[in-house]
Scaffold this motif. Structure first.
Motif, PDB file in Angstrom:
ATOM      1  N   THR A  70       0.836  -1.204   0.000  1.00 49.44           N
ATOM      2  CA  THR A  70       0.000   0.000   0.000  1.00 49.44           C
ATOM      3  C   THR A  70       0.872   1.256   0.000  1.00 49.44           C
ATOM      4  OG1 THR A  70      -1.909  -1.040   1.079  1.00 49.44           O
ATOM      5  CG2 THR A  70      -1.651   1.336   1.384  1.00 49.44           C
ATOM      6  N   ALA A  71       1.926   1.236   0.800  1.00 49.75           N
ATOM      7  CA  ALA A  71       2.845   2.380   0.847  1.00 49.75           C
ATOM      8  C   ALA A  71       3.570   2.554  -0.487  1.00 49.75           C
ATOM      9  CB  ALA A  71       3.847   2.184   1.980  1.00 49.75           C
ATOM     10  N   ILE A  72       4.017   1.445  -1.072  1.00 50.19           N
ATOM     11  CA  ILE A  72       4.715   1.523  -2.356  1.00 50.19           C
ATOM     12  C   ILE A  72       3.787   2.051  -3.445  1.00 50.19           C
ATOM     13  CG2 ILE A  72       5.863   0.173  -4.172  1.00 50.19           C
ATOM     14  CD1 ILE A  72       6.848  -1.713  -1.969  1.00 50.19           C
ATOM     15  N   ASN A  73       2.560   1.586  -3.434  1.00 49.03           N
ATOM     16  CA  ASN A  73       1.584   2.043  -4.428  1.00 49.03           C
ATOM     17  C   ASN A  73       1.387   3.557  -4.321  1.00 49.03           C
ATOM     18  OD1 ASN A  73      -0.599   1.424  -6.466  1.00 49.03           O
ATOM     19  ND2 ASN A  73      -1.852   2.321  -4.853  1.00 49.03           N
ATOM     20  N   HIS A  74       1.350   4.058  -3.111  1.00 47.91           N
ATOM     21  CA  HIS A  74       1.225   5.512  -2.917  1.00 47.91           C
ATOM     22  C   HIS A  74       2.437   6.239  -3.493  1.00 47.91           C
ATOM     23  CE1 HIS A  74       0.389   9.367  -0.959  1.00 47.91           C
ATOM     24  NE2 HIS A  74       1.678   9.378  -0.647  1.00 47.91           N
TER      25      HIS A  74
ATOM     26  N   ARG B  79      14.543  -1.907   6.069  1.00 45.79           N
ATOM     27  CA  ARG B  79      15.089  -2.115   4.724  1.00 45.79           C
ATOM     28  C   ARG B  79      14.952  -0.852   3.879  1.00 45.79           C
ATOM     29  NH1 ARG B  79      13.129  -8.029   2.594  1.00 45.79           N
ATOM     30  NH2 ARG B  79      13.679  -9.189   4.465  1.00 45.79           N
ATOM     31  N   ALA B  80      15.790  -0.770   2.862  1.00 41.87           N
ATOM     32  CA  ALA B  80      15.643   0.274   1.844  1.00 41.87           C
ATOM     33  C   ALA B  80      15.540  -0.418   0.495  1.00 41.87           C
ATOM     34  CB  ALA B  80      16.833   1.229   1.868  1.00 41.87           C
ATOM     35  N   TYR B  81      14.414  -0.203  -0.183  1.00 42.83           N
ATOM     36  CA  TYR B  81      14.181  -0.801  -1.498  1.00 42.83           C
ATOM     37  C   TYR B  81      14.435   0.253  -2.579  1.00 42.83           C
ATOM     38  CZ  TYR B  81      11.670  -4.647   0.836  1.00 42.83           C
ATOM     39  OH  TYR B  81      11.315  -5.725   1.621  1.00 42.83           O
ATOM     40  N   PRO B  82      15.212  -0.067  -3.620  1.00 42.67           N
ATOM     41  CA  PRO B  82      15.492   0.906  -4.684  1.00 42.67           C
ATOM     42  C   PRO B  82      14.310   1.078  -5.634  1.00 42.67           C
ATOM     43  CG  PRO B  82      16.502  -1.187  -5.220  1.00 42.67           C
ATOM     44  CD  PRO B  82      15.922  -1.343  -3.839  1.00 42.67           C
ATOM     45  N   LYS B  83      14.288   2.199  -6.330  1.00 40.74           N
ATOM     46  CA  LYS B  83      13.197   2.497  -7.270  1.00 40.74           C
ATOM     47  C   LYS B  83      13.029   1.391  -8.313  1.00 40.74           C
ATOM     48  CE  LYS B  83      12.731   6.736  -8.862  1.00 40.74           C
ATOM     49  NZ  LYS B  83      12.885   7.990  -9.677  1.00 40.74           N
ATOM     50  N   SER B  84      14.125   0.777  -8.708  1.00 43.03           N
ATOM     51  CA  SER B  84      14.071  -0.279  -9.726  1.00 43.03           C
ATOM     52  C   SER B  84      13.285  -1.498  -9.262  1.00 43.03           C
ATOM     53  CB  SER B  84      15.489  -0.705 -10.118  1.00 43.03           C
ATOM     54  OG  SER B  84      16.213  -1.162  -8.984  1.00 43.03           O
ATOM     55  N   SER B  85      12.965  -1.576  -7.965  1.00 40.69           N
ATOM     56  CA  SER B  85      12.266  -2.747  -7.433  1.00 40.69           C
ATOM     57  C   SER B  85      10.781  -2.514  -7.189  1.00 40.69           C
ATOM     58  CB  SER B  85      12.908  -3.169  -6.101  1.00 40.69           C
ATOM     59  OG  SER B  85      12.612  -2.236  -5.070  1.00 40.69           O
ATOM     60  N   TYR B  86      10.297  -1.270  -7.283  1.00 39.52           N
ATOM     61  CA  TYR B  86       8.928  -0.962  -6.865  1.00 39.52           C
ATOM     62  C   TYR B  86       7.881  -1.795  -7.600  1.00 39.52           C
ATOM     63  CZ  TYR B  86      11.017   3.303  -4.831  1.00 39.52           C
ATOM     64  OH  TYR B  86      11.774   4.211  -4.128  1.00 39.52           O
ATOM     65  N   ARG B  87       7.975  -1.833  -8.902  1.00 43.13           N
ATOM     66  CA  ARG B  87       6.967  -2.557  -9.689  1.00 43.13           C
ATOM     67  C   ARG B  87       6.959  -4.039  -9.354  1.00 43.13           C
ATOM     68  NH1 ARG B  87       3.301   1.063 -11.631  1.00 43.13           N
ATOM     69  NH2 ARG B  87       4.370   2.879 -12.500  1.00 43.13           N
ATOM     70  N   ALA B  88       8.147  -4.615  -9.192  1.00 43.10           N
ATOM     71  CA  ALA B  88       8.238  -6.042  -8.865  1.00 43.10           C
ATOM     72  C   ALA B  88       7.651  -6.329  -7.489  1.00 43.10           C
ATOM     73  CB  ALA B  88       9.701  -6.494  -8.914  1.00 43.10           C
ATOM     74  N   LEU B  89       7.859  -5.433  -6.530  1.00 42.86           N
ATOM     75  CA  LEU B  89       7.337  -5.639  -5.176  1.00 42.86           C
ATOM     76  C   LEU B  89       5.813  -5.554  -5.150  1.00 42.86           C
ATOM     77  CD1 LEU B  89       9.888  -3.474  -3.163  1.00 42.86           C
ATOM     78  CD2 LEU B  89       9.788  -5.965  -3.245  1.00 42.86           C
ATOM     79  N   MET B  90       5.246  -4.669  -5.953  1.00 42.43           N
ATOM     80  CA  MET B  90       3.800  -4.469  -5.946  1.00 42.43           C
ATOM     81  C   MET B  90       3.026  -5.686  -6.438  1.00 42.43           C
ATOM     82  SD  MET B  90       3.604  -0.518  -7.228  1.00 42.43           S
ATOM     83  CE  MET B  90       1.853  -0.589  -7.555  1.00 42.43           C
ATOM     84  N   VAL B  91       3.657  -6.539  -7.239  1.00 39.77           N
ATOM     85  CA  VAL B  91       2.940  -7.688  -7.799  1.00 39.77           C
ATOM     86  C   VAL B  91       3.252  -8.992  -7.059  1.00 39.77           C
ATOM     87  CG1 VAL B  91       2.801  -6.645 -10.080  1.00 39.77           C
ATOM     88  CG2 VAL B  91       4.731  -8.135  -9.546  1.00 39.77           C
ATOM     89  N   LEU B  92       4.008  -8.918  -5.978  1.00 32.96           N
ATOM     90  CA  LEU B  92       4.264 -10.127  -5.196  1.00 32.96           C
ATOM     91  C   LEU B  92       2.963 -10.636  -4.588  1.00 32.96           C
ATOM     92  CD1 LEU B  92       7.597  -9.281  -3.303  1.00 32.96           C
ATOM     93  CD2 LEU B  92       7.289 -10.503  -5.458  1.00 32.96           C
ATOM     94  N   LYS B  93       2.829 -11.944  -4.500  1.00 32.33           N
ATOM     95  CA  LYS B  93       1.595 -12.536  -3.987  1.00 32.33           C
ATOM     96  C   LYS B  93       1.499 -12.475  -2.465  1.00 32.33           C
ATOM     97  CE  LYS B  93       0.897 -15.731  -7.855  1.00 32.33           C
ATOM     98  NZ  LYS B  93       0.749 -17.161  -8.255  1.00 32.33           N
TER      99      LYS B  93
END
Length: 212
Positions: A53-57, A139-153
């Protein structure tokens, strides 16, 4: 806590996700601070769902930040620990930067020690990667990972393991930096269920091994 004692942390935009809690006395206090962004789930959906939810925002913003830094709400992450992760980004460059706790049997609550120990050993064996603290929430997640994280099950505690696996497959490196190991009241406030949630984490490791 002491987070706002550090200028580097104070200037960061802060998002708080209330995952369906109706008893959290901090929520009215958070609403009273306009500099804090409060996102809320009507019902409890799990830690992974809250992070997504935070990443989507963040992704919805016109200019996404280079990193999203996640911090658990139980008070176990100090300002100095967050600063260590920020320093790791500055020193080591792009990757998943994990605040790694020194989990030993004598100082760590048994359920936390066993859950982390078992999942770490299985992950290290299956993927041949020596990550010491696979369950750390700092943790710190890089911008390159946002899309991949949002679709995790995953939507609960296993999210953090699935995130490491998914980003490892994308050739995004994992970097650990030491932080303090802090538990309050033997971590009784945690909703982690040793058997159920550890089984979820192990299932993520084993099932993902055979996915493309």
């Amino acid at each position: 806590n002491d987070m706002n004692s550090f200028p580097e942390i104070k200037k960061l935009e802060k998002i708080v996700v209330n995952d369906g809690s109706t008893e959290n006395s901090l929520v009215p206090e958070i609403r009273a601070h306009p500099e804090l962004i409060l996102l809320e789930h009507k019902t409890n959906q799990g830690k992974g769902a809250a992070i997504k939810t935070a990443i989507n925002h963040v992704v919805s913003l016109k200019a996404s930040p280079d990193y999203i830094l996640t911090v658990d709400s139980g008070g176990q992450h100090r300002g100095t620990d967050i600063l260590s992760v920020i320093r790791s980004i500055e020193t080591n460059g792009e990757g998943i930067h994990i605040g790694s706790r020194k989990l030993n049997k004598s100082k760590t609550p048994l359920r936390s020690f066993l859950g982390n120990f078992i999942s770490r050993k299985i992950f290290n064996f299956v993927y041949n990667l020596n990550i010491h603290d696979t369950q750390s929430g700092l943790r710190a997640y890089p911008k390159s990972s946002y899309r991949a994280l949002m679709v995790l099950k995953s939507s609960r505690y296993e999210f953090e393991m699935e995130a490491i696996i998914a980003l490892t497959k994308l050739k995004i490196k994992t970097i650990e930096t030491p932080i303090a190991t802090v538990y309050f009241d033997k971590n009784r406030s945690s909703h982690f269920r040793p058997l159920v949630d550890s089984a979820r984490v192990i299932w993520v490791i084993m099932s993902s091994r055979f996915k493309k």
